[in-house]
Write an enzyme that holds these catalytic residues in place. Structure first.
Site, PDB file in Angstrom:
ATOM      1  CB  SER A  14      -0.970   0.020   1.273  1.00 28.69           C
ATOM      2  OG  SER A  14      -0.282  -0.188   2.480  1.00 28.69           O
ATOM      3  NE  ARG A  15       1.621   2.646   4.942  1.00 31.71           N
ATOM      4  CZ  ARG A  15       2.493   2.730   5.876  1.00 31.71           C
ATOM      5  NH1 ARG A  15       3.517   3.491   5.826  1.00 31.71           N
ATOM      6  NH2 ARG A  15       2.404   1.760   6.813  1.00 31.71           N
ATOM      7  CB  VAL A  64       2.254 -11.048   6.530  1.00 33.67           C
ATOM      8  CG1 VAL A  64       1.992 -10.635   5.413  1.00 33.67           C
ATOM      9  CG2 VAL A  64       3.071 -10.002   7.320  1.00 33.67           C
ATOM     10  CG  ASN A  90       7.813  -4.683   0.834  1.00 30.32           C
ATOM     11  OD1 ASN A  90       8.751  -4.223   0.854  1.00 30.32           O
ATOM     12  ND2 ASN A  90       6.681  -3.849   1.275  1.00 30.32           N
ATOM     13  CB  SER A 143      16.954  -4.411   6.575  1.00 25.58           C
ATOM     14  OG  SER A 143      17.564  -3.084   6.851  1.00 25.58           O
ATOM     15  CE1 TYR A 156      13.027  -3.496  10.167  1.00 28.03           C
ATOM     16  CE2 TYR A 156      15.349  -3.095   9.980  1.00 28.03           C
ATOM     17  CZ  TYR A 156      14.167  -3.231   9.496  1.00 28.03           C
ATOM     18  OH  TYR A 156      13.796  -2.741   8.168  1.00 28.03           O
TER      19      TYR A 156
HETATM   20  P1  NAP Z   1       6.389   1.424   5.202  1.00 27.67           P
HETATM   21  O1  NAP Z   1       6.514   2.697   4.219  1.00 27.67           O
HETATM   22  O2  NAP Z   1       6.349   1.862   6.516  1.00 27.67           O
HETATM   23  O3  NAP Z   1       5.370   0.666   4.597  1.00 27.67           O
HETATM   24  C1  NAP Z   1       4.971  -0.639   5.369  1.00 27.67           C
HETATM   25  C2  NAP Z   1       4.224  -1.500   4.389  1.00 27.67           C
HETATM   26  O4  NAP Z   1       4.069  -2.905   5.238  1.00 27.67           O
HETATM   27  C3  NAP Z   1       2.680  -0.990   4.386  1.00 27.67           C
HETATM   28  O5  NAP Z   1       2.419  -1.301   3.302  1.00 27.67           O
HETATM   29  C4  NAP Z   1       2.136  -1.618   5.696  1.00 27.67           C
HETATM   30  O6  NAP Z   1       0.671  -1.599   5.245  1.00 27.67           O
HETATM   31  C5  NAP Z   1       2.494  -3.119   5.463  1.00 27.67           C
HETATM   32  N1  NAP Z   1       2.469  -3.768   6.770  1.00 27.67           N
HETATM   33  C6  NAP Z   1       2.950  -3.595   7.936  1.00 27.67           C
HETATM   34  N2  NAP Z   1       2.763  -4.603   8.974  1.00 27.67           N
HETATM   35  C7  NAP Z   1       1.922  -5.478   7.965  1.00 27.67           C
HETATM   36  C8  NAP Z   1       1.337  -6.732   8.518  1.00 27.67           C
HETATM   37  N3  NAP Z   1       1.364  -7.277   9.670  1.00 27.67           N
HETATM   38  N4  NAP Z   1       0.583  -7.316   7.472  1.00 27.67           N
HETATM   39  C9  NAP Z   1       0.614  -6.839   6.187  1.00 27.67           C
HETATM   40  N5  NAP Z   1       1.302  -5.724   5.734  1.00 27.67           N
HETATM   41  C10 NAP Z   1       2.069  -4.990   6.756  1.00 27.67           C
HETATM   42  O7  NAP Z   1       7.806   0.446   5.113  1.00 27.67           O
HETATM   43  P2  NAP Z   1       8.991   0.495   3.880  1.00 27.67           P
HETATM   44  O8  NAP Z   1      10.034   1.252   4.125  1.00 27.67           O
HETATM   45  O9  NAP Z   1       8.158   0.558   2.666  1.00 27.67           O
HETATM   46  O10 NAP Z   1       9.292  -1.130   4.133  1.00 27.67           O
HETATM   47  C11 NAP Z   1       9.080  -2.154   3.259  1.00 27.67           C
HETATM   48  C12 NAP Z   1       9.945  -3.221   3.736  1.00 27.67           C
HETATM   49  O11 NAP Z   1      11.467  -2.907   3.439  1.00 27.67           O
HETATM   50  C13 NAP Z   1       9.915  -3.764   5.290  1.00 27.67           C
HETATM   51  O12 NAP Z   1      10.230  -5.223   5.371  1.00 27.67           O
HETATM   52  C14 NAP Z   1      11.124  -3.029   5.805  1.00 27.67           C
HETATM   53  O13 NAP Z   1      11.775  -3.341   6.896  1.00 27.67           O
HETATM   54  C15 NAP Z   1      12.162  -2.865   4.793  1.00 27.67           C
HETATM   55  N6  NAP Z   1      13.223  -2.102   4.573  1.00 27.67           N
HETATM   56  C16 NAP Z   1      12.920  -0.749   4.402  1.00 27.67           C
HETATM   57  C17 NAP Z   1      13.858   0.126   4.380  1.00 27.67           C
HETATM   58  C18 NAP Z   1      13.715   1.600   4.174  1.00 27.67           C
HETATM   59  O14 NAP Z   1      14.854   2.530   4.220  1.00 27.67           O
HETATM   60  N7  NAP Z   1      12.760   2.174   3.949  1.00 27.67           N
HETATM   61  C19 NAP Z   1      15.477  -0.176   4.478  1.00 27.67           C
HETATM   62  C20 NAP Z   1      15.684  -1.523   4.758  1.00 27.67           C
HETATM   63  C21 NAP Z   1      14.634  -2.555   4.726  1.00 27.67           C
HETATM   64  P3  NAP Z   1      -0.512  -0.772   5.749  1.00 27.67           P
HETATM   65  O15 NAP Z   1      -0.130   0.701   5.500  1.00 27.67           O
HETATM   66  O16 NAP Z   1      -1.723  -1.146   5.290  1.00 27.67           O
HETATM   67  O17 NAP Z   1      -0.404  -0.915   7.263  1.00 27.67           O
END
Ligand code: NAP
Length: 251
Positions: A14-15, A64, A90, A143, A156
């Site tokens: 979604s985001r 999930v 993801n 990550s 984490y």
């Molecule tokens: P984000 O902007 O916070 O988005 C998180 C997404 O995960 C949202 O779509 C949220 O859905 C969904 N979500 C959270 N908990 C959930 C659950 N229990 N069941 C189903 N959906 C769930 O995060 P992001 O930055 O895009 O991160 C995505 C992935 O990349 C994560 O695994 C994160 O650890 C990893 N990551 C991110 C970064 C970074 O710099 N951004 C770096 C390394 C790794 P809703 O909005 O509907 O709640």
């Protein structure tokens, strides 16, 4: 069109990074199921964007971390879009809590979503795919913290390093059955999860100085690599993890 006519389920689409992956997948020819937990309208926007590129799309709410919800999600996507070819695990959450303050509940919820959730979605998907004699591809989203210590991440970071072992071990059992499994470790990507860092002039320059490319990444820069891993071009690639972090972890 590396994913032409493939059906993909992307969790947490979604985001942020999941949305970026969904956009790249649609441009590469995939039909996309957009999983979400709380952001229904945002998920609908992502699905509408996918449809605007001529591909089919649906949204599907599921946490999930819960088997019943994951099974219902996989069933719905299979019935509405057709057999799933690609699963992108993801969905993830990050909190920052000093080790000595971390509670059992904080540990359990975060590890349930970030590690157990990826295991669970993979298992439910593989059982269905094998039962129906289908091949497939799974991409985990880890990550940079699999290889880097940042403060307050004793819950984490182990989930993200754990995904490397999960990837290798599921790959060893599932690749002979026709399902490849790989992992992409994003670095600092500009999303809601990192919005607080991007607004911190006292922190951000120090972090960017450690990143060889010298900037944060965009969600689509993760999406392009995930699309390659998921595609048939990567047919001899399985059990691997790659850092897509602008050169952060190696510095
Ligand atoms: P984000 O902007 O916070 O988005 C998180 C997404 O995960 C949202 O779509 C949220 O859905 C969904 N979500 C959270 N908990 C959930 C659950 N229990 N069941 C189903 N959906 C769930 O995060 P992001 O930055 O895009 O991160 C995505 C992935 O990349 C994560 O695994 C994160 O650890 C990893 N990551 C991110 C970064 C970074 O710099 N951004 C770096 C390394 C790794 P809703 O909005 O509907 O709640």
């Amino acid at each position: 069109m590396r994913l032409k006519n493939k059906v993909a389920l992307i969790t947490g689409a979604s985001r942020g990074i999941g949305k970026g992956i969904a956009e790249v997948f649609a441009e590469e020819g995939a039909d996309v199921a957009v999983n979400y937990l709380a952001s229904g309208p945002a998920a609908e926007d992502v699905a509408a964007w996918v449809r605007s590129r001529g591909r089919r799309a649906m949204t599907v709410k599921a946490d999930v971390a819960y088997r019943g919800e994951v099974e219902a999600m996989i069933d719905r996507v299979w019935n509405e879009l057709g057999p799933i070819d690609i699963l992108v695990n993801n969905a993830g959450i990050e909190t920052i809590v000093p080790f000595l303050d971390l509670t059992d509940e904080q540990w359990t919820r975060l590890t349930d979503v970030n590690l157990r959730g990826e295991w669970l979605c993979s298992q439910v998907f593989c059982r269905r795919a094998i039962a129906e004699g289908r091949k497939g591809s799974i991409v985990m989203i880890g990550s940079v913290q699999a290889g880097k210590v940042l403060p307050g991440r004793t819950h984490y970071a182990p989930t993200k390093l754990g995904l490397e072992a999960l990837t290798r071990n599921i790959s060893a059992e599932m690749t002979p059955q026709g399902i490849r499994v790989n992992c992409v470790h994003p670095g600092l990507i500009d999303t809601d999860m990192t919005a607080w860092v991007m607004k911190r002039p006292d922190l951000l320059p120090g972090i960017l100085a450690q990143i060889s490319v010298g900037r944060a990444g965009e969600p689509r820069e993760i999406g392009t690599v995930v699309a390659f891993f998921a595609s048939d071009e990567a047919s001899y690639l399985t059990g691997q993890s790659i850092h897509v972090d602008g050169g952060w972890v190696g510095k």
